[in-house]
Design a protein around this motif. Sequence first.
Motif, PDB file in Angstrom:
ATOM      1  N   ARG A   6       0.829  -1.200   0.000  1.00  0.00           N
ATOM      2  CA  ARG A   6       0.000   0.000   0.000  1.00  0.00           C
ATOM      3  C   ARG A   6       0.864   1.251   0.000  1.00  0.00           C
ATOM      4  O   ARG A   6       1.906   1.282   0.616  1.00  0.00           O
ATOM      5  N   ALA A   7       0.385   2.238  -0.674  1.00  0.00           N
ATOM      6  CA  ALA A   7       1.138   3.480  -0.753  1.00  0.00           C
ATOM      7  C   ALA A   7       0.180   4.652  -0.686  1.00  0.00           C
ATOM      8  O   ALA A   7      -0.981   4.546  -1.063  1.00  0.00           O
ATOM      9  N   LYS A   8       0.695   5.750  -0.185  1.00  0.00           N
ATOM     10  CA  LYS A   8      -0.104   6.960  -0.118  1.00  0.00           C
ATOM     11  C   LYS A   8       0.579   7.991  -1.003  1.00  0.00           C
ATOM     12  O   LYS A   8       1.789   8.174  -0.923  1.00  0.00           O
ATOM     13  N   ARG A  25      -2.080   1.292  -4.542  1.00  0.00           N
ATOM     14  CA  ARG A  25      -1.288   0.079  -4.417  1.00  0.00           C
ATOM     15  C   ARG A  25      -0.130   0.149  -5.384  1.00  0.00           C
ATOM     16  O   ARG A  25      -0.288   0.565  -6.524  1.00  0.00           O
ATOM     17  N   ARG A  26       0.993  -0.334  -4.902  1.00  0.00           N
ATOM     18  CA  ARG A  26       2.158  -0.354  -5.754  1.00  0.00           C
ATOM     19  C   ARG A  26       2.127  -1.626  -6.595  1.00  0.00           C
ATOM     20  O   ARG A  26       2.025  -2.720  -6.066  1.00  0.00           O
ATOM     21  N   ASN A  27       2.178  -1.475  -7.872  1.00  0.00           N
ATOM     22  CA  ASN A  27       2.179  -2.659  -8.726  1.00  0.00           C
ATOM     23  C   ASN A  27       3.590  -3.215  -8.846  1.00  0.00           C
ATOM     24  O   ASN A  27       4.550  -2.596  -8.385  1.00  0.00           O
ATOM     25  N   PRO A  28       3.735  -4.383  -9.456  1.00  0.00           N
ATOM     26  CA  PRO A  28       5.065  -5.020  -9.523  1.00  0.00           C
ATOM     27  C   PRO A  28       6.122  -4.162 -10.210  1.00  0.00           C
ATOM     28  O   PRO A  28       7.303  -4.361  -9.989  1.00  0.00           O
ATOM     29  N   GLU A  29       5.716  -3.209 -11.008  1.00  0.00           N
ATOM     30  CA  GLU A  29       6.693  -2.338 -11.670  1.00  0.00           C
ATOM     31  C   GLU A  29       7.119  -1.183 -10.777  1.00  0.00           C
ATOM     32  O   GLU A  29       7.936  -0.357 -11.161  1.00  0.00           O
ATOM     33  N   GLY A  30       6.520  -1.092  -9.597  1.00  0.00           N
ATOM     34  CA  GLY A  30       6.894  -0.038  -8.667  1.00  0.00           C
ATOM     35  C   GLY A  30       6.091   1.229  -8.850  1.00  0.00           C
ATOM     36  O   GLY A  30       6.350   2.236  -8.204  1.00  0.00           O
ATOM     37  N   LYS A  31       5.096   1.173  -9.707  1.00  0.00           N
ATOM     38  CA  LYS A  31       4.258   2.336  -9.939  1.00  0.00           C
ATOM     39  C   LYS A  31       3.033   2.257  -9.048  1.00  0.00           C
ATOM     40  O   LYS A  31       2.490   1.172  -8.824  1.00  0.00           O
ATOM     41  N   VAL A  32       2.599   3.375  -8.536  1.00  0.00           N
ATOM     42  CA  VAL A  32       1.451   3.371  -7.652  1.00  0.00           C
ATOM     43  C   VAL A  32       0.168   3.595  -8.439  1.00  0.00           C
ATOM     44  O   VAL A  32       0.058   4.552  -9.204  1.00  0.00           O
ATOM     45  N   GLU A  33      -0.763   2.701  -8.237  1.00  0.00           N
ATOM     46  CA  GLU A  33      -2.056   2.829  -8.910  1.00  0.00           C
ATOM     47  C   GLU A  33      -3.079   3.365  -7.919  1.00  0.00           C
ATOM     48  O   GLU A  33      -3.328   2.754  -6.894  1.00  0.00           O
ATOM     49  N   GLU A  51       5.051  10.588  -3.552  1.00  0.00           N
ATOM     50  CA  GLU A  51       4.728   9.463  -2.675  1.00  0.00           C
ATOM     51  C   GLU A  51       5.007   9.824  -1.236  1.00  0.00           C
ATOM     52  O   GLU A  51       6.066  10.340  -0.915  1.00  0.00           O
ATOM     53  N   GLU A  52       4.038   9.554  -0.388  1.00  0.00           N
ATOM     54  CA  GLU A  52       4.218   9.775   1.046  1.00  0.00           C
ATOM     55  C   GLU A  52       4.800   8.503   1.635  1.00  0.00           C
ATOM     56  O   GLU A  52       4.532   7.413   1.160  1.00  0.00           O
ATOM     57  N   SER A  53       5.562   8.673   2.691  1.00  0.00           N
ATOM     58  CA  SER A  53       6.138   7.474   3.304  1.00  0.00           C
ATOM     59  C   SER A  53       5.324   7.065   4.526  1.00  0.00           C
ATOM     60  O   SER A  53       4.608   7.873   5.078  1.00  0.00           O
TER      61      SER A  53
END
Length: 53
Positions: A6-8, A25-33, A51-53
């Motif tokens: 999960r990513a914010k 959500r971060r996909n396998p390519e590292g991009k956040v959807e 991207e927030e940590s």
Amino acid sequence: MPKNERAKVTIRCNVCGERFTLRGRRNPEGKVETGFKQCLCNNDRHFMVTEES
Ligand SMILES: [Zn+2]
């Protein structure tokens, strides 16, 4: 590391300056959807995404 981490993210519109904070959500390519499509001002391509940590 989980597959769908999960990513914010904060999305800032470069046209009107509006800001949106979304969870995605971060996909396998590292991009956040996030499912974010466009701003209230109809801008759909000029954004700054942080991207927030
Ligand atoms: Zn906008």
